[in-house]
Design a protein around this motif. Structure first.
Motif, mmCIF file in Angstrom:
data_model
loop_
_atom_site.group_PDB
_atom_site.id
_atom_site.type_symbol
_atom_site.label_atom_id
_atom_site.label_comp_id
_atom_site.label_asym_id
_atom_site.label_seq_id
_atom_site.Cartn_x
_atom_site.Cartn_y
_atom_site.Cartn_z
ATOM 1 N N ASN A 135 101.434 -42.275 -23.766
ATOM 2 C CA ASN A 135 101.619 -41.041 -24.515
ATOM 3 C C ASN A 135 102.647 -41.124 -25.628
ATOM 4 N N GLY A 136 103.635 -42.016 -25.494
ATOM 5 C CA GLY A 136 104.592 -42.175 -26.583
ATOM 6 C C GLY A 136 103.893 -42.573 -27.871
ATOM 7 N N TYR A 137 102.938 -43.474 -27.745
ATOM 8 C CA TYR A 137 102.153 -43.933 -28.895
ATOM 9 C C TYR A 137 101.259 -42.816 -29.429
ATOM 10 N N LEU A 138 100.535 -42.135 -28.529
ATOM 11 C CA LEU A 138 99.619 -41.083 -28.951
ATOM 12 C C LEU A 138 100.359 -39.907 -29.586
ATOM 13 N N ARG A 149 93.408 -36.984 -30.261
ATOM 14 C CA ARG A 149 94.525 -37.720 -29.662
ATOM 15 C C ARG A 149 95.361 -36.808 -28.762
ATOM 16 N N VAL A 150 95.512 -35.542 -29.173
ATOM 17 C CA VAL A 150 96.246 -34.588 -28.345
ATOM 18 C C VAL A 150 95.514 -34.367 -27.024
ATOM 19 N N GLY A 151 94.180 -34.313 -27.062
ATOM 20 C CA GLY A 151 93.423 -34.179 -25.826
ATOM 21 C C GLY A 151 93.722 -35.304 -24.858
ATOM 22 N N GLY A 152 93.687 -36.548 -25.353
ATOM 23 C CA GLY A 152 94.012 -37.688 -24.505
ATOM 24 C C GLY A 152 95.436 -37.643 -23.998
#
Length: 479
Positions: A59-62, A419-422
Motif C-alpha cells: 500500500n505504500g507504493y499504491l 489503485r485506491v480500490g486495491g
C-alpha cells in the motif's frame, strides 16, 4: 507561444528510441505493481514482517502512486515532459535500490512510498511524451505499441519475479530496475525531444495553469488516503478505539472534507473539477471501478501468499499460476472494447464481474496438494475472462462520459480510483477476516482468512455487477 509541431516518425531511429524509453519506463512501474505480491512470503520471512508490514509494503507504493499521478502529469506539462520524466526514472530507480537493500520492514515500506512517488512522475510522462512528440499520422500507432508492449511487461511480471525470487532473492525484483533505468535514461537523452504546455508554464495565475498545478488538492488527497489506510492496517493490532487508529480515521475524514471544499471552490481550475461528477455515468463508473479493482487487489494479495505458504508452491510456480489471467487481458481486451462500442457497455460490465466472482468462488476450494490444471486454472481463467470483459469497456465509457477537454483528468482520476480500490482492499480485508501478526505464516489462520477474503472479493464483484445492470447506460454524448 504554441508548442512546436511533433515530428517523430515510427520509421526513424529517434521514433523507435522514444517509444523504447516510454515502454521500458512504464514497464518498470507496471512490473513493480504486480511482482511484489509474489515476493511477500519470502520478504516477510526474511525481514520478520507482520501482516501489517506486508500490507504497507503493497500500500505504500499504491498510495503515493495514486495520490500524485495527476500532479506528476501537471509537472511535466509545466516544467518539461522529458525533464520530469527523467527525474521520475532516476527517483524510481534510487527508491528501487533502497527497497532491494532493506534490512528492516520499516525501511522497505519507506522506500516503497518513495518508489510510488517516482512512479507518479514517470507514468503520465511515458504516455504524454508519445502524445507530444510523434507526428499525428504515427501517434496512434505509437500509443498502441506502448499499450501492447507495456501489457507484455505486466504479463511477465509474476513469472519473471517468481524466477528471480527462487533463483536469487526477492531483492532482485527491485535491483532489476537498475539496468532497465540505465537504458531508459540513455535512450531519453539520445532521442526524446523536450516538450511542454507553453500556456501552462507562461501564463501565471490563469485558470488553465491553476487547474493543472493543484498541489493542495494532491496533498489533501494523499493525507486522506494515508489516514484511512493507517487506521485500517493498524486496527487489528491496536484496536479500533486506540487513539492512533481513531486519530488517523479523523484525519482522513477531515482531509477528505477539506479536499472536496477546496476542489469545489476552485471549480474548473481544480486538479479534479467537481463538475465532472455532474455526469451520473462518470460517478457510477468510478464507484464501479473502486469495487472491481478492490476485488482484484484483495485477490492477488491473498492468492500469492496462500499458494506459497499453504499449498506449498514455489514463487515461480505461483507466478505462472497468475499468468493466464494477464494473457487473457492482453488478447481479449481489444475484442471486448470493440464489442462494447457495438452493443454498449452495460452487458459486459454486468456479466464480466459475475464471471469473475464465480472464478473466485472456485478458487476458495484450493488446498494443499491441489492440481493446477483441475483446481486452479479453471478459477483463474474464469476470473481472467470476467476481468477482460470489464477493463476496456470501462475505460472507454469513462472517457465518453465527460467532455473532450476533461479527457485527461477523467482518465487520470479513473486510473487513481483503480489503485485506491486495491489499496483499500489490501488495508481492510485482513481486518475483516481476522488475519494479523504472523498469521500469514500459519496454515489454519491463513486458510480461514484466504477463504473469507475471496468471499468478500466475490461480494464486491457482484455489487459492481448490480450497479452496472441498474445504472450504466450507453453514453449519449459529451457533457
Amino acid at each position: 507561444m504554441p508548442e512546436p509541431a511533433p515530428a517523430l516518425r515510427m520509421s526513424t531511429a529517434a521514433g523507435r528510441g522514444t517509444l523504447a524509453a516510454a515502454v521500458l519506463a512504464s514497464g518498470m512501474v507496471f512490473l513493480d505493481t504486480t511482482v511484489v505480491n509474489v515476493a511477500l512470503p519470502r520478504l516477510g520471512a526474511e525481514l520478520g514482517a507482520s501482516v501489517a508490514g506486508l500490507q504497507w509494503t503493497v500500500n505504500g507504493y499504491l498510495l503515493t502512486l495514486a495520490a500524485f499521478v495527476l500532479l506528476g502529469g501537471a509537472l511535466g506539462d509545466r516544467f518539461g515532459r522529458r525533464r520530469v520524466f527523467l527525474v521520475g526514472v532516476v527517483w524510481f530507480t534510487v527508491a528501487s535500490v533502497l527497497c532491494g537493500l532493506a534490512l528492516r520492514t520499516d525501511w522497505l515500506v519507506a522506500a516503497r512510498f518513495l518508489q510510488g512517488a517516482g512512479g507518479a512522475l514517470l507514468t503520465p510522462g511515458s504516455l504524454s511524451l508519445l502524445q507530444a512528440s510523434f507526428h499525428p499520422d504515427d501517434r496512434a500507432k505509437a500509443i498502441g505499441a506502448w499499450s501492447g508492449l507495456s501489457g507484455v511487461s505486466t504479463a511477465l511480471g509474476p513469472f519473471l519475479g517468481g524466477w528471480l525470487i527462487d533463483a536469487l532473492s526477492w531483492r532482485w525484483i527491485f535491483f532489476l530496475n537498475v539496468p532497465l533505468a540505465v537504458l531508459v535514461v540513455l535512450a531519453t537523452l539520445r532521442w526524446v525531444p523536450e516538450s511542454r504546455d507553453e500556456s501552462a508554464s507562461r501564463t501565471r495565475g490563469s485558470g488553465r495553469q491553476a487547474r493543472r498545478f493543484d498541489v493542495a488538492g494532491a496533498l489533501l488527497g494523499a493525507l486522506a488516503l494515508a489516514g484511512v489506510t493507517y487506521a485500517l492496517v493498524d486496527a487489528p493490532g491496536r484496536g479500533l478505539r486506540s487513539p492512533a487508529v481513531a486519530g488517523a480515521a479523523l484525519v482522513a475524514v477531515l482531509a477528505a472534507v477539506v479536499f472536496v471544499l477546496v476542489e469545489r471552490r476552485r471549480g474548473e481550475t481544480a486538479m479534479l473539477p467537481t463538475g465532472l461528477f455532474g455526469s451520473r455515468l462518470f460517478s457510477v463508473l468510478n464507484v464501479f471501478t473502486v469495487l472491481v479493482y478492490a476485488a482484484l487487489g484483495g485477490f492477488t494479495f491473498f492468492f500469492a501468499v496462500y499458494l506459497q505458504n499453504v499449498v506449498g508452491w514455489s514463487a515461480l510456480v505461483t507466478g505462472l499460476a497468475l499468468l493466464p489471467m494477464t494473457l487473457l487481458l492482453l488478447v481479449g481486451s481489444p475484442v471486448a472494447g470493440a464489442l462494447s462500442a457495438k452493443i454498449g457497455p452495460r452487458l459486459l460490465l454486468t456479466v464480466g464481474p459475475v464471471l469473475a466472482a464465480v472464478g473466485l468462488l472456485l478458487l476458495r476450494e484450493v488446498g494443499p496438494g491441489a492440481s493446477y490444471w483441475r483446481q486452479v486454472l479453471p478459477g483463474v481463467a474464469l476470473f481472467g475472462v470476467g476481468l477482460t470483459m470489464v477493463v476496456a469497456p470501462l475505460t472507454a465509457s469513462v472517457l465518453a462520459a465527460v467532455g473532450d477537454r476533461f479527457a485527461g483528468v477523467a482518465s487520470g482520476f479513473n486510473n487513481a480510483a483503480s489503485r485506491v480500490g486495491g489499496l483499500l482492499a489490501v488495508a481492510a480485508l485482513p481486518l475483516l477476516v481476522g488475519l494479523s501478526g504472523s498469521g500469514y505464516e500459519q496454515h489454519a489462520p491463513l486458510t480461514a482468512a484466504y477463504r473469507g477474503a475471496l468471499l468478500w472479493c466475490s461480494g464486491l464483484l457482484l455489487a459492481g455487477a448490480v450497479i452496472a445492470a441498474l445504472l450504466v447506460r450507453r453514453p449519449q454524448g459529451k457533457s
